[in-house]
Design a protein around this motif. Structure first.
Motif, short mmCIF file in Angstrom:
data_model
loop_
_atom_site.label_atom_id
_atom_site.label_comp_id
_atom_site.label_asym_id
_atom_site.label_seq_id
_atom_site.Cartn_x
_atom_site.Cartn_y
_atom_site.Cartn_z
N TYR A 1 0.07 -8.42 -2.45
CA TYR A 1 -0.81 -7.48 -1.78
C TYR A 1 -1.49 -6.58 -2.80
N ASN A 2 -2.78 -6.34 -2.58
CA ASN A 2 -3.55 -5.40 -3.40
C ASN A 2 -3.65 -4.09 -2.63
N HIS A 3 -2.85 -3.11 -3.01
CA HIS A 3 -2.81 -1.84 -2.29
C HIS A 3 -4.08 -1.02 -2.44
N THR A 4 -4.90 -1.34 -3.42
CA THR A 4 -6.15 -0.61 -3.59
C THR A 4 -7.04 -0.78 -2.36
N VAL A 5 -7.03 -1.98 -1.78
CA VAL A 5 -7.87 -2.25 -0.61
C VAL A 5 -7.06 -2.53 0.65
N ASP A 6 -5.74 -2.64 0.53
CA ASP A 6 -4.88 -3.01 1.66
C ASP A 6 -3.56 -2.25 1.57
N GLU A 7 -3.62 -0.93 1.79
CA GLU A 7 -2.43 -0.11 1.59
C GLU A 7 -1.31 -0.40 2.59
N HIS A 8 -1.62 -1.03 3.71
CA HIS A 8 -0.59 -1.32 4.70
C HIS A 8 -0.05 -2.75 4.61
#
Length: 199
Positions: free
Chosen positions: A157-164
């Motif tokens: 997961y890329n939390h920069t664009v998908d924090e959830h």
């Protein structure tokens, strides 16, 4: 001068001391506030430094003896307070692992399995994972996990664009990125003592 009092708050928001539920690699299970109080610790100051439970014993050891034993994986948290995140060589990623609870022969926490209406509460062997959580505000904010199951399931997961953590990018991420994370995870799995502090 008395030694600083260290206190870590291990309660999660809305789940008071119920660590039984902290079984996932999601940020709501990983991000737990760490609070320090005592002489020499500035009042009201906050830090973005990643502090882990493996840092508690080395910090106490440094307070008591002035040194962190070489066999300890963690670091002295007071270093980041005295020099700041930029001044201290500090971590930007860490390993998270969990071994799912299970029994033979059903490979679930409870045998026989409960009724389907209550199945969501049961842990199992397929909830065994090892992850690298990267939190570097300037470049990367991601989670890469390898699960132990019959599928060889992987999450990225890329939390920069998908924090959830809603979109698993494992199948679409560039191969070099995944290879770097896989190698990093292997390094965390095999490091010991002071070698872990320098990763």
């Amino acid at each position: 001068m008395r030694a600083p009092t260290l206190f870590s708050w291990l309660a999660k928001v809305s789940v008071i001391l119920d660590l039984w539920w902290a079984r996932s690699p999601d940020d709501h299970d990983l991000r737990i506030p760490f609070i320090l109080r005592g002489p020499g610790i500035p009042k009201g100051e906050t830090s973005s430094a990643i502090v882990l439970n493996i840092d508690v014993a080395p910090t106490f050891s440094a307070i008591a003896t002035g040194a962190v034993p070489a066999e300890m994986d963690g670091r002295n948290v007071l270093d980041v307070l005295s020099r700041g995140v930029e001044g201290a060589v500090w971590r930007s990623d860490f390993m998270v692992q969990y071994k799912g609870g299970f029994k033979e022969p059903c490979l679930l926490e409870q045998c026989p399995p409960p009724p389907k209406s209550n199945f969501h509460c049961i842990d199992g062997i397929n909830n065994t994972y090892t992850c690298v959580r990267t939190i570097d505000a300037d470049t990367k904010d991601s989670l890469y996990c390898e699960f132990v199951d019959s599928e060889g399931f992987i999450e990225f997961y890329n939390h920069t664009v998908d924090e959830h953590q809603l979109v698993n990018l494992w199948k679409s991420a560039p191969t070099p990125v995944l290879a770097e994370l896989k190698q990093r995870l292997a390094m965390f799995r095999t490091c010991k003592g002071v070698g872990c502090r320098n990763l």
